[in-house]
Design a protein around this motif. Structure first.
Motif, PDB file in Angstrom:
ATOM      1  N   SER A   1     -75.471 -70.256  38.216  1.00  0.00           N
ATOM      2  CA  SER A   1     -75.231 -72.049  38.111  1.00  0.00           C
ATOM      3  C   SER A   1     -75.667 -72.342  40.271  1.00  0.00           C
ATOM      4  O   SER A   1     -75.975 -73.256  40.284  1.00  0.00           O
ATOM      5  CB  SER A   1     -74.774 -72.518  37.818  1.00  0.00           C
ATOM      6  N   ASP A   2     -74.495 -70.938  41.098  1.00  0.00           N
ATOM      7  CA  ASP A   2     -75.094 -71.424  42.369  1.00  0.00           C
ATOM      8  C   ASP A   2     -75.172 -70.332  43.373  1.00  0.00           C
ATOM      9  O   ASP A   2     -76.565 -70.488  43.508  1.00  0.00           O
ATOM     10  CB  ASP A   2     -73.683 -71.742  43.196  1.00  0.00           C
ATOM     11  N   SER A   3     -74.666 -69.824  43.524  1.00  0.00           N
ATOM     12  CA  SER A   3     -75.158 -68.559  44.521  1.00  0.00           C
ATOM     13  C   SER A   3     -75.508 -67.013  44.158  1.00  0.00           C
ATOM     14  O   SER A   3     -76.684 -67.122  45.354  1.00  0.00           O
ATOM     15  CB  SER A   3     -73.297 -68.258  44.778  1.00  0.00           C
ATOM     16  N   GLY A   4     -76.012 -67.445  43.323  1.00  0.00           N
ATOM     17  CA  GLY A   4     -76.492 -65.788  43.029  1.00  0.00           C
ATOM     18  C   GLY A   4     -75.789 -64.600  43.701  1.00  0.00           C
ATOM     19  O   GLY A   4     -74.556 -64.859  44.246  1.00  0.00           O
ATOM     20  N   GLU A   5     -76.034 -63.750  43.784  1.00  0.00           N
ATOM     21  CA  GLU A   5     -75.167 -62.489  44.906  1.00  0.00           C
ATOM     22  C   GLU A   5     -75.182 -62.363  45.830  1.00  0.00           C
ATOM     23  O   GLU A   5     -74.273 -62.123  46.535  1.00  0.00           O
ATOM     24  CB  GLU A   5     -75.598 -61.274  44.387  1.00  0.00           C
ATOM     25  N   ILE A   6     -76.497 -62.807  46.576  1.00  0.00           N
ATOM     26  CA  ILE A   6     -76.585 -63.364  47.594  1.00  0.00           C
ATOM     27  C   ILE A   6     -77.281 -64.390  47.865  1.00  0.00           C
ATOM     28  O   ILE A   6     -77.816 -65.018  47.275  1.00  0.00           O
ATOM     29  CB  ILE A   6     -77.823 -62.197  47.965  1.00  0.00           C
ATOM     30  N   SER A   7     -76.097 -65.332  48.687  1.00  0.00           N
ATOM     31  CA  SER A   7     -77.454 -67.064  49.166  1.00  0.00           C
ATOM     32  C   SER A   7     -77.692 -66.607  50.875  1.00  0.00           C
ATOM     33  O   SER A   7     -77.055 -65.942  51.401  1.00  0.00           O
ATOM     34  CB  SER A   7     -77.168 -67.769  49.430  1.00  0.00           C
ATOM     35  N   LEU A   8     -78.935 -66.768  51.020  1.00  0.00           N
ATOM     36  CA  LEU A   8     -79.093 -68.007  52.211  1.00  0.00           C
ATOM     37  C   LEU A   8     -79.279 -69.156  52.868  1.00  0.00           C
ATOM     38  O   LEU A   8     -79.485 -69.976  52.691  1.00  0.00           O
ATOM     39  CB  LEU A   8     -80.354 -66.855  53.278  1.00  0.00           C
TER      40      LEU A   8
ATOM     41  N   ALA B   1     -80.993 -69.050  46.860  1.00  0.00           N
ATOM     42  CA  ALA B   1     -79.896 -67.751  46.544  1.00  0.00           C
ATOM     43  C   ALA B   1     -80.876 -66.645  46.010  1.00  0.00           C
ATOM     44  O   ALA B   1     -82.427 -66.985  45.554  1.00  0.00           O
ATOM     45  CB  ALA B   1     -79.534 -68.467  45.228  1.00  0.00           C
ATOM     46  N   LEU B   2     -80.595 -65.785  45.684  1.00  0.00           N
ATOM     47  CA  LEU B   2     -81.082 -64.612  45.041  1.00  0.00           C
ATOM     48  C   LEU B   2     -80.379 -63.791  43.838  1.00  0.00           C
ATOM     49  O   LEU B   2     -78.377 -63.361  45.036  1.00  0.00           O
ATOM     50  CB  LEU B   2     -81.271 -63.647  46.285  1.00  0.00           C
ATOM     51  N   ARG B   3     -80.286 -63.686  42.941  1.00  0.00           N
ATOM     52  CA  ARG B   3     -80.262 -62.263  41.950  1.00  0.00           C
ATOM     53  C   ARG B   3     -80.526 -61.069  42.172  1.00  0.00           C
ATOM     54  O   ARG B   3     -81.818 -60.462  42.664  1.00  0.00           O
ATOM     55  CB  ARG B   3     -81.305 -63.443  40.849  1.00  0.00           C
ATOM     56  N   VAL B   4     -79.656 -59.722  42.017  1.00  0.00           N
ATOM     57  CA  VAL B   4     -79.553 -58.926  42.864  1.00  0.00           C
ATOM     58  C   VAL B   4     -79.934 -57.894  40.820  1.00  0.00           C
ATOM     59  O   VAL B   4     -78.833 -58.173  40.181  1.00  0.00           O
ATOM     60  CB  VAL B   4     -78.679 -58.507  43.984  1.00  0.00           C
ATOM     61  N   LYS B   5     -80.326 -56.709  41.177  1.00  0.00           N
ATOM     62  CA  LYS B   5     -80.824 -55.813  40.223  1.00  0.00           C
ATOM     63  C   LYS B   5     -79.507 -55.800  39.460  1.00  0.00           C
ATOM     64  O   LYS B   5     -78.584 -55.749  37.858  1.00  0.00           O
ATOM     65  CB  LYS B   5     -81.468 -54.713  40.255  1.00  0.00           C
ATOM     66  N   ASP B   6     -78.208 -54.473  40.560  1.00  0.00           N
ATOM     67  CA  ASP B   6     -77.429 -54.060  40.262  1.00  0.00           C
ATOM     68  C   ASP B   6     -76.249 -54.581  41.020  1.00  0.00           C
ATOM     69  O   ASP B   6     -76.567 -54.349  42.415  1.00  0.00           O
ATOM     70  CB  ASP B   6     -77.267 -52.544  39.431  1.00  0.00           C
TER      71      ASP B   6
ATOM     72  N   VAL C   1     -76.582 -64.426  56.134  1.00  0.00           N
ATOM     73  CA  VAL C   1     -76.882 -63.360  54.416  1.00  0.00           C
ATOM     74  C   VAL C   1     -75.856 -63.329  54.418  1.00  0.00           C
ATOM     75  O   VAL C   1     -75.082 -62.798  54.221  1.00  0.00           O
ATOM     76  CB  VAL C   1     -77.526 -62.589  54.753  1.00  0.00           C
ATOM     77  N   LEU C   2     -74.834 -64.132  53.033  1.00  0.00           N
ATOM     78  CA  LEU C   2     -73.748 -63.863  52.731  1.00  0.00           C
ATOM     79  C   LEU C   2     -74.113 -64.143  51.226  1.00  0.00           C
ATOM     80  O   LEU C   2     -74.512 -63.837  50.323  1.00  0.00           O
ATOM     81  CB  LEU C   2     -73.421 -65.399  51.992  1.00  0.00           C
ATOM     82  N   ARG C   3     -72.895 -62.852  50.567  1.00  0.00           N
ATOM     83  CA  ARG C   3     -72.276 -62.646  49.046  1.00  0.00           C
ATOM     84  C   ARG C   3     -71.412 -63.100  48.615  1.00  0.00           C
ATOM     85  O   ARG C   3     -71.153 -64.263  49.255  1.00  0.00           O
ATOM     86  CB  ARG C   3     -71.872 -60.425  49.312  1.00  0.00           C
ATOM     87  N   TRP C   4     -71.776 -63.682  47.711  1.00  0.00           N
ATOM     88  CA  TRP C   4     -71.132 -64.644  46.583  1.00  0.00           C
ATOM     89  C   TRP C   4     -69.778 -64.526  46.616  1.00  0.00           C
ATOM     90  O   TRP C   4     -68.614 -65.504  47.140  1.00  0.00           O
ATOM     91  CB  TRP C   4     -71.295 -64.847  44.837  1.00  0.00           C
ATOM     92  N   ASP C   5     -68.809 -63.467  47.332  1.00  0.00           N
ATOM     93  CA  ASP C   5     -68.083 -63.507  46.955  1.00  0.00           C
ATOM     94  C   ASP C   5     -67.408 -63.250  48.536  1.00  0.00           C
ATOM     95  O   ASP C   5     -66.116 -64.023  49.282  1.00  0.00           O
ATOM     96  CB  ASP C   5     -66.952 -61.519  47.254  1.00  0.00           C
ATOM     97  N   GLU C   6     -68.332 -63.920  49.737  1.00  0.00           N
ATOM     98  CA  GLU C   6     -67.894 -64.476  50.977  1.00  0.00           C
ATOM     99  C   GLU C   6     -67.965 -65.848  50.989  1.00  0.00           C
ATOM    100  O   GLU C   6     -67.546 -66.835  51.597  1.00  0.00           O
ATOM    101  CB  GLU C   6     -69.032 -63.702  52.163  1.00  0.00           C
ATOM    102  N   LEU C   7     -69.261 -66.195  49.971  1.00  0.00           N
ATOM    103  CA  LEU C   7     -68.642 -68.151  49.752  1.00  0.00           C
ATOM    104  C   LEU C   7     -68.053 -67.965  49.058  1.00  0.00           C
ATOM    105  O   LEU C   7     -67.227 -69.916  49.113  1.00  0.00           O
ATOM    106  CB  LEU C   7     -70.507 -68.518  49.147  1.00  0.00           C
ATOM    107  N   TYR C   8     -67.147 -67.382  48.664  1.00  0.00           N
ATOM    108  CA  TYR C   8     -65.515 -67.980  47.068  1.00  0.00           C
ATOM    109  C   TYR C   8     -64.742 -67.338  47.246  1.00  0.00           C
ATOM    110  O   TYR C   8     -64.542 -66.398  46.437  1.00  0.00           O
ATOM    111  CB  TYR C   8     -66.996 -68.412  45.959  1.00  0.00           C
ATOM    112  N   PRO C   9     -64.458 -67.183  48.557  1.00  0.00           N
ATOM    113  CA  PRO C   9     -63.126 -66.021  48.713  1.00  0.00           C
ATOM    114  C   PRO C   9     -62.248 -66.344  48.287  1.00  0.00           C
ATOM    115  O   PRO C   9     -61.407 -65.485  47.600  1.00  0.00           O
ATOM    116  CB  PRO C   9     -62.578 -65.825  50.106  1.00  0.00           C
ATOM    117  N   LEU C  10     -62.469 -67.704  47.389  1.00  0.00           N
ATOM    118  CA  LEU C  10     -61.135 -68.479  46.234  1.00  0.00           C
ATOM    119  C   LEU C  10     -61.132 -67.480  45.197  1.00  0.00           C
ATOM    120  O   LEU C  10     -60.414 -67.161  44.305  1.00  0.00           O
ATOM    121  CB  LEU C  10     -61.067 -69.640  45.784  1.00  0.00           C
TER     122      LEU C  10
END
Length: 409
Positions: free
Chosen positions: A55-62, A222-227, A247-256
């Protein structure tokens, strides 16, 4: 000798059937509960991560480097066409969603609240994370001429909005002017992501661009990555192409979320420790009593020339049989428990309000992985081996002739 020791061990554990069955049940029930809880907790965290990515970040967000600290339209990504052209050349990218958002005030005839107006493409969001699947009321559409909007379920509830209700959104555009725009609600969605459910109003990208007086602009892509294995590679390639943006991964955006996952891993380890102690104490008690009761029997075996290692192997096998039977029963119970919870789910609607505050679904589904059963097997095996150390030390110190004569116990 090995076969004899194994046969004697098997017969010995059934000399006291009630006692052996109690230990087996204790291990089995502990293990069933542990496997069920581990799968359920993993499922809860995975659900949070999945809904956030979808719904938000995808695997990567710019983002523009300054946008996340100061959410003004001065720090937006533009022109969008440059980014979209680059995505088509990166094979790992599966889908993308361009979003333009602005914080402002949403108002009805009776109430107003702070909210976020977000411009999206319905088609892109559908391909990106299946946003249409989150619709709980109304339809997944902005209507003719894009005059309608989708709204988060919690925000709709706060404003007492229904399908067809009219809202007015006020915000500052790119030139600094205060603008207002009105929409009718066409759909209400519940994603499990509080940033959308509690605050977001979704409108068409074209309408949003006109409202904010910007063109070819986005605040987030937001981007979805194939795997999952290709996320880091895609991130590096994007950062190389666009060195001036974040260029941030989802775990960098949501460390919680990662922190919650780590806490759950610690909780699982603590649960395994409890099962380990329960199994070890249960088997230890049975084996110690069994060895003390049969001290004369073991002394006769040693006195007539039976090697100590044969007696030792018999005791280890007795403990192993108890642990193994307990593990098989517990693993079977855990598998049935997990299978039920992963297909039918656990209905927690009675606690729905509290769970939604943290983004959890009211119906929780468990995960099931093969490694749960391997971890449980090694925990029970280790507990079994540890539990016979003291009884064996006791046995090794005896003097067979004196025990037979009744001079030593």
């Amino acid at each position: 000798m090995y076969k004899i020791a194994r046969h004697l061990a098997w017969l010995s554990i059934w000399r006291r059937k009630t006692r052996s069955l109690m230990v087996i049940m204790m291990i089995a029930l502990s293990l069933t509960g542990l496997l069920g809880l581990q799968g359920l907790y993993d499922g809860m965290i995975l659900h949070l991560i999945n809904t956030t990515i979808r719904s938000d970040s995808g695997e990567i967000s710019l983002y523009n480097k300054k946008y996340r600290l100061n959410k003004t339209l001065d720090y937006r990504l533009t022109p969008i066409s440059n980014y979209i052209e680059a995505f088509s050349k990166i094979e790992a990218i599966e889908a993308y969603s361009v979003r333009l958002e602005k914080e402002g005030l949403i108002a009805t005839a009776h109430k107003s609240l702070g909210a976020v107006l977000k411009g999206i493409s319905l088609k892109n969001e559908q391909n990106f994370g299946g946003l249409d699947a989150f619709i709980t009321q109304g339809e997944y559409s902005f209507g003719e001429n894009a005059q309608k909007a989708l709204i988060g379920a919690a925000l709709a509830k706060k404003l007492n909005l229904k399908i067809g209700s009219r809202v007015i959104f006020t915000a500052q555009d790119a030139t600094g002017e205060i603008n207002a725009i009105s929409f009718r609600i066409s759909g209400i969605l519940k994603t499990g992501n509080p940033t959308i459910d509690d605050h977001a109003v979704l409108v068409s990208m074209e309408k949003m661009s006109t409202f904010l007086n910007v063109q070819q602009s986005a605040t987030q892509i937001a981007l979805r990555v194939k795997d999952a294995e290709r996320i880091s590679t895609a991130q590096k390639e994007l950062q190389k192409r666009f060195p001036t943006i974040d260029v941030l991964r989802w775990d960098e955006l949501y460390p919680l979320l990662i922190q919650m996952q780590e806490w759950m891993n610690i909780f699982n380890l603590a649960s395994y420790a409890i099962v380990f102690v329960v199994a070890a104490l249960g088997i230890f008690g049975v084996m110690l009593v069994s060895v003390l009761e049969r001290m004369r029997e073991f002394s006769i075996m040693l006195a007539i020339g039976t090697p100590y290692r044969t007696v030792r192997n018999q005791i280890i096998m007795e403990a192993s049989f108890l642990g193994l039977i307990g593990y098989i029963a517990g693993a079977l119970g855990g598998w049935i428990f997990l299978l039920y919870m992963s297909t039918s789910g656990v209905d927690m609607r009675a606690f729905e309000a509290g769970l939604e505050l943290y983004g959890y679904s009211a119906v929780m589904y468990a995960n099931m992985h093969l490694y749960y059963f391997f971890q449980a097997f090694f925990a029970v095996l280790f507990a079994t081996l540890l539990s016979v150390i003291w009884p064996l030390r006791k046995l090794k110190k005896i003097k067979p002739i004196q025990v037979i004569q009744g001079k030593m116990l």
